[in-house]
Design a protein around this motif. Structure first.
Motif, PDB file in Angstrom:
ATOM      1  N   ASP A   1      11.048 -27.073 127.911  1.00 24.72           N
ATOM      2  CA  ASP A   1      10.006 -27.615 128.796  1.00 24.72           C
ATOM      3  C   ASP A   1      10.093 -29.138 128.837  1.00 24.72           C
ATOM      4  O   ASP A   1      10.032 -29.757 129.911  1.00 24.72           O
ATOM      5  CB  ASP A   1       8.609 -27.248 128.280  1.00 24.72           C
ATOM      6  N   ALA A   2      10.191 -29.753 127.651  1.00 17.79           N
ATOM      7  CA  ALA A   2      10.185 -31.210 127.574  1.00 17.79           C
ATOM      8  C   ALA A   2      11.340 -31.817 128.354  1.00 17.79           C
ATOM      9  O   ALA A   2      11.163 -32.822 129.069  1.00 17.79           O
ATOM     10  CB  ALA A   2      10.249 -31.651 126.105  1.00 17.79           C
ATOM     11  N   PHE A   3      12.515 -31.222 128.263  1.00 19.51           N
ATOM     12  CA  PHE A   3      13.658 -31.751 128.996  1.00 19.51           C
ATOM     13  C   PHE A   3      13.461 -31.612 130.500  1.00 19.51           C
ATOM     14  O   PHE A   3      13.705 -32.558 131.260  1.00 19.51           O
ATOM     15  CB  PHE A   3      14.947 -31.051 128.549  1.00 19.51           C
ATOM     16  N   GLU A   4      13.021 -30.455 130.954  1.00 18.23           N
ATOM     17  CA  GLU A   4      12.789 -30.260 132.382  1.00 18.23           C
ATOM     18  C   GLU A   4      11.721 -31.220 132.890  1.00 18.23           C
ATOM     19  O   GLU A   4      11.865 -31.839 133.952  1.00 18.23           O
ATOM     20  CB  GLU A   4      12.373 -28.814 132.659  1.00 18.23           C
ATOM     21  N   LEU A   5      10.647 -31.366 132.129  1.00 18.39           N
ATOM     22  CA  LEU A   5       9.537 -32.210 132.561  1.00 18.39           C
ATOM     23  C   LEU A   5       9.937 -33.679 132.631  1.00 18.39           C
ATOM     24  O   LEU A   5       9.681 -34.361 133.638  1.00 18.39           O
ATOM     25  CB  LEU A   5       8.349 -32.020 131.612  1.00 18.39           C
ATOM     26  N   VAL A   6      10.549 -34.195 131.578  1.00 17.63           N
ATOM     27  CA  VAL A   6      10.892 -35.621 131.565  1.00 17.63           C
ATOM     28  C   VAL A   6      11.954 -35.927 132.610  1.00 17.63           C
ATOM     29  O   VAL A   6      11.889 -36.967 133.295  1.00 17.63           O
ATOM     30  CB  VAL A   6      11.345 -36.062 130.161  1.00 17.63           C
ATOM     31  N   ASN A   7      12.928 -35.030 132.781  1.00 13.90           N
ATOM     32  CA  ASN A   7      13.948 -35.258 133.806  1.00 13.90           C
ATOM     33  C   ASN A   7      13.328 -35.310 135.202  1.00 13.90           C
ATOM     34  O   ASN A   7      13.763 -36.085 136.064  1.00 13.90           O
ATOM     35  CB  ASN A   7      15.017 -34.165 133.748  1.00 13.90           C
TER      36      ASN A   7
ATOM     37  N   ARG B   1       7.219 -24.338 138.827  1.00 14.32           N
ATOM     38  CA  ARG B   1       8.008 -23.245 139.428  1.00 14.32           C
ATOM     39  C   ARG B   1       9.192 -22.864 138.554  1.00 14.32           C
ATOM     40  O   ARG B   1       9.571 -21.687 138.487  1.00 14.32           O
ATOM     41  CB  ARG B   1       8.512 -23.650 140.821  1.00 14.32           C
ATOM     42  N   ARG B   2       9.771 -23.837 137.889  1.00 14.62           N
ATOM     43  CA  ARG B   2      10.956 -23.555 137.067  1.00 14.62           C
ATOM     44  C   ARG B   2      10.605 -23.028 135.682  1.00 14.62           C
ATOM     45  O   ARG B   2      11.248 -22.104 135.185  1.00 14.62           O
ATOM     46  CB  ARG B   2      11.806 -24.825 136.926  1.00 14.62           C
ATOM     47  N   ARG B   3       9.587 -23.610 135.079  1.00 13.15           N
ATOM     48  CA  ARG B   3       9.349 -23.253 133.680  1.00 13.15           C
ATOM     49  C   ARG B   3       8.375 -22.090 133.490  1.00 13.15           C
ATOM     50  O   ARG B   3       8.526 -21.308 132.564  1.00 13.15           O
ATOM     51  CB  ARG B   3       8.833 -24.484 132.911  1.00 13.15           C
TER      52      ARG B   3
ATOM     53  N   PRO C   1       7.737 -19.162 135.284  1.00 11.54           N
ATOM     54  CA  PRO C   1       8.294 -17.805 135.332  1.00 11.54           C
ATOM     55  C   PRO C   1       9.299 -17.533 134.224  1.00 11.54           C
ATOM     56  O   PRO C   1       9.421 -16.393 133.753  1.00 11.54           O
ATOM     57  CB  PRO C   1       8.948 -17.729 136.717  1.00 11.54           C
ATOM     58  N   ILE C   2      10.014 -18.558 133.785  1.00 12.64           N
ATOM     59  CA  ILE C   2      10.960 -18.374 132.681  1.00 12.64           C
ATOM     60  C   ILE C   2      10.196 -18.110 131.396  1.00 12.64           C
ATOM     61  O   ILE C   2      10.558 -17.229 130.599  1.00 12.64           O
ATOM     62  CB  ILE C   2      11.873 -19.607 132.541  1.00 12.64           C
ATOM     63  N   ALA C   3       9.120 -18.868 131.172  1.00 14.59           N
ATOM     64  CA  ALA C   3       8.299 -18.616 129.988  1.00 14.59           C
ATOM     65  C   ALA C   3       7.730 -17.208 130.027  1.00 14.59           C
ATOM     66  O   ALA C   3       7.714 -16.500 129.016  1.00 14.59           O
ATOM     67  CB  ALA C   3       7.172 -19.643 129.906  1.00 14.59           C
ATOM     68  N   GLU C   4       7.273 -16.794 131.187  1.00 16.37           N
ATOM     69  CA  GLU C   4       6.638 -15.480 131.301  1.00 16.37           C
ATOM     70  C   GLU C   4       7.639 -14.345 131.136  1.00 16.37           C
ATOM     71  O   GLU C   4       7.394 -13.387 130.391  1.00 16.37           O
ATOM     72  CB  GLU C   4       5.940 -15.361 132.654  1.00 16.37           C
ATOM     73  N   ASP C   5       8.791 -14.440 131.811  1.00 16.42           N
ATOM     74  CA  ASP C   5       9.751 -13.329 131.840  1.00 16.42           C
ATOM     75  C   ASP C   5      10.782 -13.375 130.721  1.00 16.42           C
ATOM     76  O   ASP C   5      11.138 -12.344 130.154  1.00 16.42           O
ATOM     77  CB  ASP C   5      10.483 -13.303 133.187  1.00 16.42           C
ATOM     78  N   GLU C   6      11.276 -14.568 130.426  1.00 16.23           N
ATOM     79  CA  GLU C   6      12.384 -14.685 129.487  1.00 16.23           C
ATOM     80  C   GLU C   6      11.937 -15.022 128.063  1.00 16.23           C
ATOM     81  O   GLU C   6      12.711 -14.874 127.122  1.00 16.23           O
ATOM     82  CB  GLU C   6      13.372 -15.760 129.967  1.00 16.23           C
ATOM     83  N   ILE C   7      10.707 -15.498 127.908  1.00 17.02           N
ATOM     84  CA  ILE C   7      10.225 -15.844 126.574  1.00 17.02           C
ATOM     85  C   ILE C   7       9.119 -14.878 126.145  1.00 17.02           C
ATOM     86  O   ILE C   7       9.287 -14.107 125.206  1.00 17.02           O
ATOM     87  CB  ILE C   7       9.741 -17.308 126.514  1.00 17.02           C
TER      88      ILE C   7
ATOM     89  N   LEU D   1      17.577 -20.478 131.249  1.00 16.87           N
ATOM     90  CA  LEU D   1      17.834 -21.837 131.696  1.00 16.87           C
ATOM     91  C   LEU D   1      18.633 -21.831 133.009  1.00 16.87           C
ATOM     92  O   LEU D   1      18.356 -22.634 133.913  1.00 16.87           O
ATOM     93  CB  LEU D   1      18.587 -22.606 130.625  1.00 16.87           C
ATOM     94  N   ALA D   2      19.611 -20.945 133.100  1.00 14.97           N
ATOM     95  CA  ALA D   2      20.406 -20.872 134.330  1.00 14.97           C
ATOM     96  C   ALA D   2      19.544 -20.405 135.492  1.00 14.97           C
ATOM     97  O   ALA D   2      19.654 -20.927 136.613  1.00 14.97           O
ATOM     98  CB  ALA D   2      21.577 -19.917 134.136  1.00 14.97           C
ATOM     99  N   ARG D   3      18.662 -19.447 135.242  1.00  9.12           N
ATOM    100  CA  ARG D   3      17.761 -18.981 136.287  1.00  9.12           C
ATOM    101  C   ARG D   3      16.829 -20.082 136.739  1.00  9.12           C
ATOM    102  O   ARG D   3      16.582 -20.269 137.940  1.00  9.12           O
ATOM    103  CB  ARG D   3      16.963 -17.792 135.747  1.00  9.12           C
ATOM    104  N   ALA D   4      16.308 -20.859 135.804  1.00  8.75           N
ATOM    105  CA  ALA D   4      15.394 -21.950 136.150  1.00  8.75           C
ATOM    106  C   ALA D   4      16.088 -23.004 137.008  1.00  8.75           C
ATOM    107  O   ALA D   4      15.504 -23.534 137.972  1.00  8.75           O
ATOM    108  CB  ALA D   4      14.845 -22.596 134.883  1.00  8.75           C
ATOM    109  N   ALA D   5      17.338 -23.316 136.686  1.00  8.44           N
ATOM    110  CA  ALA D   5      18.070 -24.355 137.409  1.00  8.44           C
ATOM    111  C   ALA D   5      18.285 -23.994 138.878  1.00  8.44           C
ATOM    112  O   ALA D   5      18.490 -24.882 139.718  1.00  8.44           O
ATOM    113  CB  ALA D   5      19.413 -24.605 136.737  1.00  8.44           C
ATOM    114  N   GLU D   6      18.226 -22.708 139.202  1.00 11.38           N
ATOM    115  CA  GLU D   6      18.435 -22.278 140.579  1.00 11.38           C
ATOM    116  C   GLU D   6      17.171 -22.356 141.433  1.00 11.38           C
ATOM    117  O   GLU D   6      17.222 -22.194 142.648  1.00 11.38           O
ATOM    118  CB  GLU D   6      18.952 -20.815 140.582  1.00 11.38           C
ATOM    119  N   ILE D   7      16.029 -22.620 140.800  1.00 11.49           N
ATOM    120  CA  ILE D   7      14.763 -22.645 141.512  1.00 11.49           C
ATOM    121  C   ILE D   7      14.545 -24.042 142.123  1.00 11.49           C
ATOM    122  O   ILE D   7      14.577 -25.049 141.411  1.00 11.49           O
ATOM    123  CB  ILE D   7      13.591 -22.305 140.562  1.00 11.49           C
TER     124      ILE D   7
END
Length: 406
Positions: A315-321, A340-342, A344-350, A399-405
């Motif tokens: 999360d921190a990397f996506e947010l700061v970037n 949008r990126r983090r 659904p990933i938290a919900e589905d993948e974590i 992470l790969a799924r998030a990058a496509e959003i």
């Protein structure tokens, strides 16, 4: 008495970070790398030494490498190239070898090391580079308008200080103060069972052949896990049958459970016993205007699989970037992409993956356990399936799924 903080009027480039855990400190170090001004406030006067998360996945180590924190963390940790799901006492297991993803990462292993170790490394680096860190300052009142954010923080002696900036990151953990400024809901559940953490320096590896550093184990009518750290084993245990929590945390109950795991004439000397409940929850949004959430402030999950802290660092990397682009002039609307990126990933993948891991280990039917073990052994034995499984459980797939959003 009220005193004025550093900022005279809000500096729209400055970020106020609440929380000096692994997520807040990661955000601070990344901002230093990017030249973004910040102030980090933490309610506690010292970093927590509590034994919390202890597994670092390969992509997290890659991220920490970019901050110069990967190598010192690895030097203080224990490399685990395999992990397993196991039947006790037979020792039958499904063994997953991270060599299957050696072509995908420079770190084809899980690193077993305490969350507190990472925090010490990051805090030292932040301070060495002149970072503004205020320990013992608890966020009290939080305000925002079109020009920025204003946080009134209170010290233990009752004095207050005001911190202003353009943005606020809430990385203040499960009991987040900032969460209420962002989320309108924090839906989910609390699992019925209580987990009992017991730490010991007993050498399980000498008594249970073929152990990995990470082991999730079925036993008769129950379950336990054994996670190895450089100087101890952390054992996750559960009350037996109708045993109350009060009885289950007694030293004699812990001793009996450890003897059932690894019978020995040598006592299983226990350093720490700590019961805790596990939650599965997520906020409805990660952003409200200039205030954003990351890590446990945004989502809580079962520790099975070791994804909570890792997901918070991601999360921190996506947010700061993303925030860097906004500070440099891109529309603040870009920050909605962070949610949008983090989320659904938290919900589905974590959350859901951790929930499945937890449900699998709570299975009590012997026949169903055998079916599950056979399914997992088949995955581990198939190179393509093993690689796909390890990419997902190591958090690369998310992470790969998030990058496509977009």
């Amino acid at each position: 008495m009220e005193t004025q903080g550093d900022a005279v009027g809000p500096d729209k480039r400055r970020v106020v970070i609440v929380g000096a855990g692994p997520v807040g400190l990661t955000a601070a170090r990344l901002m230093q790398e990017k030249g973004i001004p910040f102030v980090l406030i933490e309610a506690a006067e010292q970093l927590s030494e509590d034994l919390r998360a202890s597994t670092f996945h390969p992509p997290t180590l890659e991220m920490l490498d970019t901050l110069g924190a990967g190598a010192p963390l690895i030097a203080q940790g224990l490399i685990g190239r395999t992990w397993q799901i196991r039947l006790h006492p037979s020792g039958e297991k499904a063994l997953f070898d991270l060599a299957a993803i050696a072509d995908d990462t420079a770190h084809p292993y899980r690193l077993q090391c305490t969350q507190a170790t990472l925090c010490r490394i990051l805090l030292a680096q932040v301070r060495e580079r002149g970072g503004d860190v205020r320990m013992g300052m608890a966020a009290d009142a939080i305000e925002q308008d079109d020009n920025g954010v204003r946080v009134t923080a209170k010290a233990a002696d009752g004095s207050t200080e005001i911190f202003e900036g353009g943005w606020l990151i809430g990385a203040d953990g499960a009991r987040s103060r900032v969460r209420g400024e962002v989320a309108t809901s924090f839906e989910g559940k609390t699992y019925p069972e209580t987990t009992i953490l017991a730490t010991t320096r007993f050498p399980f590896e000498e008594h249970l052949p073929g152990l990995s550093n990470v082991n999730y184990v079925w036993k008769d009518a129950g379950t336990f896990s054994l996670l190895r750290l450089p100087d101890l084993w952390r054992c996750s245990l559960y009350p037996d049958g109708d045993e109350t929590i009060e009885d289950a945390v007694r030293p004699e109950s812990i001793a009996r459970k450890l003897q059932e795991i690894a019978p020995s004439d040598t006592p299983h000397i226990v350093d720490e016993i700590r019961p805790y409940r596990i939650h599965m929850r997520i906020v409805d949004r990660y952003r409200n205007g200039r205030i954003l959430l990351a890590g446990d402030a945004a989502h809580l999950n079962s520790p099975s699989g070791g994804m909570g802290m890792n997901g918070g660092i991601h999360d921190a990397f996506e947010l700061v970037n993303t925030l860097e682009q906004v500070i440099d002039g891109v529309s603040p609307d870009l920050l909605d992409r962070y949610t949008r990126r983090r989320r659904p990933i938290a919900e589905d993948e974590i959350l859901k993956q951790a929930d499945r891991n937890r449900s699998r280990m709570q299975e009590r039917d012997p026949a169903r356990r055998r079916e599950m073990l056979a399914e997992l052994q088949a995955i581990a034995a198939d190179p393509d399936k093993a690689r796909a499984h390890l990419l997902r459980t190591s958090m690369y797939t998310g992470l790969a799924r998030a990058a496509e959003i977009a």
